[in-house]
Design a protein around this motif. Structure first.
Motif, PDB file in Angstrom:
ATOM      1  N   GLU A  91     -18.472  18.565 -55.800  1.00  0.00           N
ATOM      2  CA  GLU A  91     -18.877  19.864 -55.306  1.00  0.00           C
ATOM      3  C   GLU A  91     -19.489  19.735 -53.927  1.00  0.00           C
ATOM      4  O   GLU A  91     -19.884  18.652 -53.488  1.00  0.00           O
ATOM      5  CB  GLU A  91     -19.864  20.504 -56.280  1.00  0.00           C
ATOM      6  CG  GLU A  91     -19.237  20.859 -57.623  1.00  0.00           C
ATOM      7  CD  GLU A  91     -20.239  21.519 -58.540  1.00  0.00           C
ATOM      8  OE1 GLU A  91     -21.428  21.587 -58.161  1.00  0.00           O
ATOM      9  OE2 GLU A  91     -19.852  21.970 -59.626  1.00  0.00           O
ATOM     10  N   HIS A  92     -19.606  20.871 -53.296  1.00  0.00           N
ATOM     11  CA  HIS A  92     -20.158  20.933 -51.938  1.00  0.00           C
ATOM     12  C   HIS A  92     -21.679  20.853 -52.029  1.00  0.00           C
ATOM     13  O   HIS A  92     -22.363  21.865 -52.090  1.00  0.00           O
ATOM     14  CB  HIS A  92     -19.705  22.241 -51.278  1.00  0.00           C
ATOM     15  CG  HIS A  92     -19.958  22.262 -49.801  1.00  0.00           C
ATOM     16  ND1 HIS A  92     -19.596  23.314 -49.010  1.00  0.00           N
ATOM     17  CD2 HIS A  92     -20.508  21.351 -48.961  1.00  0.00           C
ATOM     18  CE1 HIS A  92     -19.930  23.073 -47.761  1.00  0.00           C
ATOM     19  NE2 HIS A  92     -20.489  21.883 -47.721  1.00  0.00           N
ATOM     20  N   CYS A  93     -22.239  19.666 -52.039  1.00  0.00           N
ATOM     21  CA  CYS A  93     -23.675  19.505 -52.281  1.00  0.00           C
ATOM     22  C   CYS A  93     -24.496  19.648 -51.007  1.00  0.00           C
ATOM     23  O   CYS A  93     -25.702  19.881 -51.081  1.00  0.00           O
ATOM     24  CB  CYS A  93     -23.960  18.154 -52.931  1.00  0.00           C
ATOM     25  SG  CYS A  93     -23.531  16.740 -51.896  1.00  0.00           S
ATOM     26  N   VAL A  94     -23.889  19.487 -49.846  1.00  0.00           N
ATOM     27  CA  VAL A  94     -24.593  19.613 -48.565  1.00  0.00           C
ATOM     28  C   VAL A  94     -24.083  20.862 -47.858  1.00  0.00           C
ATOM     29  O   VAL A  94     -22.863  21.031 -47.690  1.00  0.00           O
ATOM     30  CB  VAL A  94     -24.378  18.366 -47.684  1.00  0.00           C
ATOM     31  CG1 VAL A  94     -25.032  18.561 -46.325  1.00  0.00           C
ATOM     32  CG2 VAL A  94     -24.942  17.130 -48.377  1.00  0.00           C
ATOM     33  N   THR A  95     -25.022  21.731 -47.444  1.00  0.00           N
ATOM     34  CA  THR A  95     -24.666  22.972 -46.764  1.00  0.00           C
ATOM     35  C   THR A  95     -25.055  22.856 -45.291  1.00  0.00           C
ATOM     36  O   THR A  95     -26.247  22.863 -44.966  1.00  0.00           O
ATOM     37  CB  THR A  95     -25.391  24.171 -47.400  1.00  0.00           C
ATOM     38  OG1 THR A  95     -25.128  24.184 -48.803  1.00  0.00           O
ATOM     39  CG2 THR A  95     -24.944  25.474 -46.768  1.00  0.00           C
ATOM     40  N   PRO A  96     -24.106  22.733 -44.369  1.00  0.00           N
ATOM     41  CA  PRO A  96     -24.461  22.600 -42.946  1.00  0.00           C
ATOM     42  C   PRO A  96     -25.236  23.797 -42.402  1.00  0.00           C
ATOM     43  O   PRO A  96     -26.076  23.641 -41.513  1.00  0.00           O
ATOM     44  CB  PRO A  96     -23.101  22.453 -42.258  1.00  0.00           C
ATOM     45  CG  PRO A  96     -22.175  21.950 -43.313  1.00  0.00           C
ATOM     46  CD  PRO A  96     -22.656  22.577 -44.579  1.00  0.00           C
ATOM     47  N   GLY A  97     -24.960  24.996 -42.936  1.00  0.00           N
ATOM     48  CA  GLY A  97     -25.693  26.164 -42.457  1.00  0.00           C
ATOM     49  C   GLY A  97     -27.180  26.072 -42.742  1.00  0.00           C
ATOM     50  O   GLY A  97     -28.004  26.567 -41.954  1.00  0.00           O
ATOM     51  N   LEU A  98     -27.553  25.453 -43.860  1.00  0.00           N
ATOM     52  CA  LEU A  98     -28.970  25.269 -44.178  1.00  0.00           C
ATOM     53  C   LEU A  98     -29.646  24.381 -43.141  1.00  0.00           C
ATOM     54  O   LEU A  98     -30.793  24.624 -42.753  1.00  0.00           O
ATOM     55  CB  LEU A  98     -29.106  24.659 -45.577  1.00  0.00           C
ATOM     56  CG  LEU A  98     -30.520  24.232 -45.998  1.00  0.00           C
ATOM     57  CD1 LEU A  98     -31.480  25.415 -45.976  1.00  0.00           C
ATOM     58  CD2 LEU A  98     -30.491  23.579 -47.379  1.00  0.00           C
ATOM     59  N   TYR A  99     -28.936  23.380 -42.665  1.00  0.00           N
ATOM     60  CA  TYR A  99     -29.505  22.503 -41.647  1.00  0.00           C
ATOM     61  C   TYR A  99     -29.710  23.255 -40.332  1.00  0.00           C
ATOM     62  O   TYR A  99     -30.637  22.949 -39.574  1.00  0.00           O
ATOM     63  CB  TYR A  99     -28.593  21.299 -41.433  1.00  0.00           C
ATOM     64  CG  TYR A  99     -28.674  20.275 -42.530  1.00  0.00           C
ATOM     65  CD1 TYR A  99     -29.347  19.079 -42.353  1.00  0.00           C
ATOM     66  CD2 TYR A  99     -28.078  20.514 -43.775  1.00  0.00           C
ATOM     67  CE1 TYR A  99     -29.429  18.145 -43.367  1.00  0.00           C
ATOM     68  CE2 TYR A  99     -28.156  19.592 -44.791  1.00  0.00           C
ATOM     69  CZ  TYR A  99     -28.831  18.400 -44.595  1.00  0.00           C
ATOM     70  OH  TYR A  99     -28.912  17.479 -45.605  1.00  0.00           O
ATOM     71  N   ALA A 100     -28.854  24.219 -40.053  1.00  0.00           N
ATOM     72  CA  ALA A 100     -29.059  25.040 -38.864  1.00  0.00           C
ATOM     73  C   ALA A 100     -30.340  25.866 -38.980  1.00  0.00           C
ATOM     74  O   ALA A 100     -31.096  26.010 -38.009  1.00  0.00           O
ATOM     75  CB  ALA A 100     -27.853  25.958 -38.644  1.00  0.00           C
ATOM     76  N   VAL A 101     -30.599  26.401 -40.180  1.00  0.00           N
ATOM     77  CA  VAL A 101     -31.838  27.165 -40.401  1.00  0.00           C
ATOM     78  C   VAL A 101     -33.051  26.251 -40.263  1.00  0.00           C
ATOM     79  O   VAL A 101     -34.043  26.592 -39.603  1.00  0.00           O
ATOM     80  CB  VAL A 101     -31.806  27.835 -41.780  1.00  0.00           C
ATOM     81  CG1 VAL A 101     -33.120  28.540 -42.062  1.00  0.00           C
ATOM     82  CG2 VAL A 101     -30.645  28.810 -41.875  1.00  0.00           C
ATOM     83  N   VAL A 102     -32.994  25.080 -40.883  1.00  0.00           N
ATOM     84  CA  VAL A 102     -34.122  24.145 -40.807  1.00  0.00           C
ATOM     85  C   VAL A 102     -34.319  23.653 -39.379  1.00  0.00           C
ATOM     86  O   VAL A 102     -35.454  23.529 -38.894  1.00  0.00           O
ATOM     87  CB  VAL A 102     -33.888  22.970 -41.776  1.00  0.00           C
ATOM     88  CG1 VAL A 102     -34.986  21.917 -41.615  1.00  0.00           C
ATOM     89  CG2 VAL A 102     -33.853  23.473 -43.209  1.00  0.00           C
ATOM     90  N   GLY A 103     -33.224  23.367 -38.668  1.00  0.00           N
ATOM     91  CA  GLY A 103     -33.354  22.939 -37.274  1.00  0.00           C
ATOM     92  C   GLY A 103     -33.940  24.021 -36.388  1.00  0.00           C
ATOM     93  O   GLY A 103     -34.748  23.731 -35.497  1.00  0.00           O
ATOM     94  N   ALA A 104     -33.543  25.269 -36.617  1.00  0.00           N
ATOM     95  CA  ALA A 104     -34.125  26.362 -35.841  1.00  0.00           C
ATOM     96  C   ALA A 104     -35.623  26.452 -36.060  1.00  0.00           C
ATOM     97  O   ALA A 104     -36.406  26.644 -35.118  1.00  0.00           O
ATOM     98  CB  ALA A 104     -33.439  27.677 -36.227  1.00  0.00           C
ATOM     99  N   CYS A 105     -36.060  26.314 -37.310  1.00  0.00           N
ATOM    100  CA  CYS A 105     -37.496  26.344 -37.614  1.00  0.00           C
ATOM    101  C   CYS A 105     -38.213  25.173 -36.960  1.00  0.00           C
ATOM    102  O   CYS A 105     -39.303  25.329 -36.406  1.00  0.00           O
ATOM    103  CB  CYS A 105     -37.675  26.324 -39.127  1.00  0.00           C
ATOM    104  SG  CYS A 105     -39.393  26.337 -39.682  1.00  0.00           S
ATOM    105  N   ALA A 106     -37.609  23.997 -37.001  1.00  0.00           N
ATOM    106  CA  ALA A 106     -38.247  22.805 -36.438  1.00  0.00           C
ATOM    107  C   ALA A 106     -38.390  22.895 -34.927  1.00  0.00           C
ATOM    108  O   ALA A 106     -39.444  22.583 -34.368  1.00  0.00           O
ATOM    109  CB  ALA A 106     -37.444  21.562 -36.826  1.00  0.00           C
ATOM    110  N   PHE A 107     -37.356  23.323 -34.234  1.00  0.00           N
ATOM    111  CA  PHE A 107     -37.403  23.364 -32.774  1.00  0.00           C
ATOM    112  C   PHE A 107     -38.330  24.476 -32.283  1.00  0.00           C
ATOM    113  O   PHE A 107     -39.009  24.303 -31.267  1.00  0.00           O
ATOM    114  CB  PHE A 107     -35.996  23.548 -32.215  1.00  0.00           C
ATOM    115  CG  PHE A 107     -35.225  22.272 -32.117  1.00  0.00           C
ATOM    116  CD1 PHE A 107     -34.811  21.778 -30.893  1.00  0.00           C
ATOM    117  CD2 PHE A 107     -34.910  21.539 -33.261  1.00  0.00           C
ATOM    118  CE1 PHE A 107     -34.110  20.596 -30.783  1.00  0.00           C
ATOM    119  CE2 PHE A 107     -34.205  20.353 -33.171  1.00  0.00           C
ATOM    120  CZ  PHE A 107     -33.799  19.875 -31.939  1.00  0.00           C
TER     121      PHE A 107
END
Length: 864
Positions: free
Chosen positions: A594-610
């Motif tokens: 299954e698709h266990c890693v969601t790249p869009g979630l990393y975009a949300v987390v990266g936006a919060c981090a930066f």
């Protein structure tokens, strides 16, 4: 302030010798209410402004009676005529005919670039409320006035929320339409943007970055009859993109530089300073509000790496300032006005992102300096109304107020904590790099010729940005559109490059779950284009933030973080897919492919981090990102990245807003940092080891001549002067505002001028302003006659006890500096007098405290 600007030193008391050897007229015992007397001749007004430039000609006032015996010598300051000698109290009582008590006009407004007195303003508000409460039983009008005053705060924030929501909707719709205008026009209805134009079309297709394509939307090359496939058509579209970008930027920079310089930038550092008690007239005015609202549309439509969400805080505070003038409770009290401004600042975030709760926390954590409990509920209402108005307008076209909706709810795996921490550390490092380079660039512009040509700077930067961005499909998008694509999840019907995977298993339905797969050629192409977009935005934002157009930092930081997060998410996804046999991945990803890693979630987390690495926000940032995306199940990853970014960023310095406050030199006293002081209050005002002590300018209760007061205010242009008993016994009994003394001296100048040039009713009636003696028809007014009759007294001695503030804040020389700083923070003091055994030793002002804290911070860094 009363402390010298050369340092914190112990001062000697000044005794100014009498230098007035000329005959004078008596001081006016009743100065005029208004300083801007239109009926006075131009020559006198010019002379007065030249002699006393610190008087604000536009301030109004109210005459108050502070009570007390006019001959009470305990706290009375007496000004004598030159040939009138100082006598004791009994002699003064016998000389009633030669003595006049000054009932002065107490001004309600402060001078520009001055710090408000929180204690006095709040005390004035309590007295006003007590008077209204006592008078409410007298008549139904007084009762109505009392209830209107009680509900005025709720009414004011309601109006602010409605106006901020309307402006936000107008700006969002206008910015999207003008941005799309650079690439083409909707031929059936030119006022529609590309997305709206293709809503009703049946032949809608999408390009590589998921832009709508339909027959109703025509590019500029198609409008001019060119073949879309020709190279010349591509270059023509390239030219039109650059042309409209430069036109937008040229229009707004001319408008901002020429009409409203305060409309540039995001405004958040200045709002922080204003909410801390600093006065900046014009910064929240109607022209700034109008031009910045228009400027946000043109600046973002020009393709500059700026956002409109940060300036919404400034716009909302402008609404709060304008509406507070309708209610005397807030319009005439600077301390209470800041309650409305705090609610307005929160509403700016609410209408910008559709995040009302995050806006409240943003105001509480990052912006507000004074935030009482009752302001919380009014802020809640204001943010709710603003978000509701944006929801009704629906500027995003998605049916709700969320700007970057996340339409997936895939659970995140435990092993993903490692890349989340890495994104947080990367965001903190990037925030530090950006802050250091941007502040250094702004300092360089101040001392170079670049800063002398702000219009040319904006136009050239827009030209460079447009030339670089158009060849890249992702940079050609507006930043909100780019962020929306990066945080989204791929669907079955998506054919853009970001969703190009080599999937082996067929998809049964449109709602079927997607499985992981190898990256296809389109995804590889998207990775390289996003990497190039990341480099371009990182470089351009350094030179863009700080130009003379409305420019926010929030959305550019989110965009850069989303690009970095999406790239890391794609890499993590491919690693997890190709290494499912590893023990750390087998449980999460090796069960059914299954698709266990969601790249869009990393975009949300990266936006919060930066964004956290730049602003150093934590709690409010997590809530804002949760509301912006609607991904409430991803709060823990957001918390991990935000906290990591703050820790890494704090290791190298402060946030961008604090650095901009320091760069501008605003007297902002940080209320969250703690400093280890070993000094005491007496040591803080000691003289330098070498050189003579700098004297302290004082006023003596025993009596001073008019010339001595005049010489004092000219030689020592402080905002306040301590009042001591005598030179031999410097025990402080009060303080006098410089503004009050200047007005008394100006009244003397008025008397001298009118006595020689404009006799009216009597030669000595000139002690009263002409505008107060005459009504609009030119006839003597009743008020003017009454004041004139009072002013006819031939007074050689004026007692200024009603000008003296008898409750100055004092500390002893043994008070620790930590306690003094807490007094400045929690009481909002403008200055504190330091005494030793009851004798005045010196004064500590807010600027002195800021300088001490800066020196302590610098020395602490050197020790590390």
């Amino acid at each position: 302030m009363a402390s010298s600007s050369s340092g914190l030193t112990e001062r000697k008391l000044i005794h100014v010798p009498s230098t007035d050897n000329h005959a004078r007229f008596n001081l006016s015992p009743v100065p005029s209410v208004g300083d801007d007397d239109e009926d006075e001749d131009d020559a006198f007004d010019h002379q007065t402004r030249r002699d006393y430039p610190d008087i604000d000609q536009d301030d109004s006032g109210e005459e108050v009676d502070l009570g007390g015996n006019p001959l009470d010598t305990t706290t009375t300051v007496t000004m004598f005529d030159h040939d009138h000698e100082v006598t004791n109290a009994s002699d003064r009582k016998q000389d009633n005919g030669q003595m006049t008590n000054v009932a002065y006009v107490v001004h309600k407004h402060y001078e520009n670039f001055q710090t408000i007195d929180w204690l006095k303003d709040l005390m004035r508000n309590r007295i006003r409320h007590r008077n209204l409460r006592a008078q409410r039983r007298q008549s139904w009008r007084k009762r109505l006035a009392f209830w209107f005053d009680a509900w005025s705060g709720w009414i004011c924030v309601l109006l602010v929320g409605i106006s901020a929501g309307l402006v936000a909707g107008f700006v969002d719709v206008g910015a999207k339409w003008m941005s799309h205008w650079r690439t083409g026009v909707c031929t059936p209805a030119f006022w529609l943007n590309r997305e709206q134009c293709c809503w009703g079309s049946r032949d809608v297709t999408f390009d590589d970055v998921h832009n709508e394509l339909c027959s109703s939307w025509q590019t500029w090359s198609a409008i001019f009859g060119m073949d879309e496939l020709l190279v010349s058509a591509w270059f023509f579209r390239y030219f039109m993109f650059i042309f409209w970008s430069v036109i937008y930027a040229t229009f707004i920079v001319i408008l901002v530089v020429g009409s409203a310089p305060y409309a540039s930038g995001s405004g958040i550092p200045e709002i922080k300073t204003i909410l801390s008690g600093f006065i900046m007239y014009g910064y929240l005015g109607k022209w700034t509000f109008l031009i910045k609202s228009i400027g946000m549309i043109f600046a973002t439509s020009a393709g500059l790496i700026v956002g409109k969400e940060g300036p919404f805080v400034h716009i909302s505070c402008c609404c709060g300032n304008l509406f507070s003038k309708l209610f005397p409770k807030y319009g005439n009290n600077e301390a209470r006005k800041r309650e409305i401004l705090s609610a307005a600042a929160a509403t700016g975030v609410s209408v910008a992102f559709g995040a009302p709760i995050g806006g409240i926390l943003f105001s509480l954590e990052e912006i507000s300096y004074y935030f009482p409990y009752k302001t919380l509920w009014r802020t809640f209402l204001c943010c709710m109304i603003g978000a509701l108005v944006v929801r009704i307008i629906n500027p995003y076209g998605n049916g709700h107020e969320i700007q970057f909706p996340v339409e997936y709810n895939v659970p995140w795996a435990i092993f993903e904590v490692i890349p989340f921490i890495g994104l947080g550390a990367l965001g903190g490092l990037w925030g530090t790099l950006f802050i250091k380079t941007n502040i250094r660039w702004l300092k360089y512009k101040k001392t170079s010729r670049i800063g002398q040509y702000p219009r040319a700077e904006v136009i050239i930067l827009t030209l460079i940005t447009a030339i670089i961005c158009y060849p890249n499909n992702y940079l050609r998008l507006t930043m909100p559109e780019l962020i929306r694509r990066l945080v989204g999840q791929c669907h079955v019907e998506d054919h853009m490059d970001l969703c190009d995977y080599q999937r082996d298993k067929p998809i049964g339905t449109a709602t079927a779950k997607l499985y992981a797969a190898f990256a296809g050629p389109g995804l590889h192409r998207a990775i390289w284009q996003l990497f190039w977009a990341l480099i371009v935005q990182v470089i351009l934002i350094i030179f863009t933030i700080g130009i003379k157009v409305p420019s926010g930092l929030i959305v550019p930081s989110i965009s850069i973080g989303a690009i970095a997060g999406r790239l890391i998410g794609i890499i993590t996804e491919q690693i997890a897919f190709q290494n499912q046999h590893l023990a750390i991945l087998r449980r999460e990803c090796g069960v059914s492919n299954e698709h266990c890693v969601t790249p869009g979630l990393y975009a949300v987390v990266g936006a919060c981090a930066f964004l956290g690495g730049v602003s150093r926000m934590t709690v409010s940032l997590v809530v804002i990102m949760s509301e912006v995306t609607g991904g409430l199940s991803y709060i823990v990853p957001l918390m991990i990245s935000a906290l990591t970014a703050k820790w890494v960023g704090d290791a190298f310095g402060e946030g961008i807003y604090e650095e901009n406050v320091k760069l501008s030199g605003y007297p902002y006293l940080e209320n969250r940092e703690s400093f280890r002081f070993t000094l005491k209050a007496g040591e803080a005002i000691r003289a330098n080891r070498s050189g003579e002590p700098i004297p302290l300018a004082c006023i003596y209760q025993d009596g001073m001549t008019i010339a001595q007061i005049d010489l004092l205010v000219r030689r020592h242009p402080h905002s306040i002067y301590p009042v001591v008993i005598s030179e031999d016994f410097p025990c402080i009994v009060g303080q006098v505002q410089r503004r009050d003394l200047l007005a008394v001296l100006k009244s003397r100048k008025t008397q001298l001028t009118f006595t020689h040039t404009k006799p009216l009713l009597n030669r000595k009636v000139s002690v009263v302003s002409m505008s107060n003696l005459l009504n609009k028809s030119g006839q003597p007014s009743t008020l003017g006659m009454r004041r004139a009759s009072i002013a006819l007294q031939a007074s050689k001695t004026l007692q200024l006890h009603k000008l003296v503030d008898r409750a100055p804040i004092l500390v002893t020389d043994q008070t620790p500096m930590e306690a003094v700083i807490d007094m400045f923070r929690k009481l909002g003091c403008r200055q504190i007098f330091v005494t030793k055994n009851g004798h005045l030793q010196g004064i500590l002002t807010r600027k002195d405290i800021i300088r001490l804290m800066h020196e302590a911070n610098v020395s602490d860094k050197f020790e590390r």
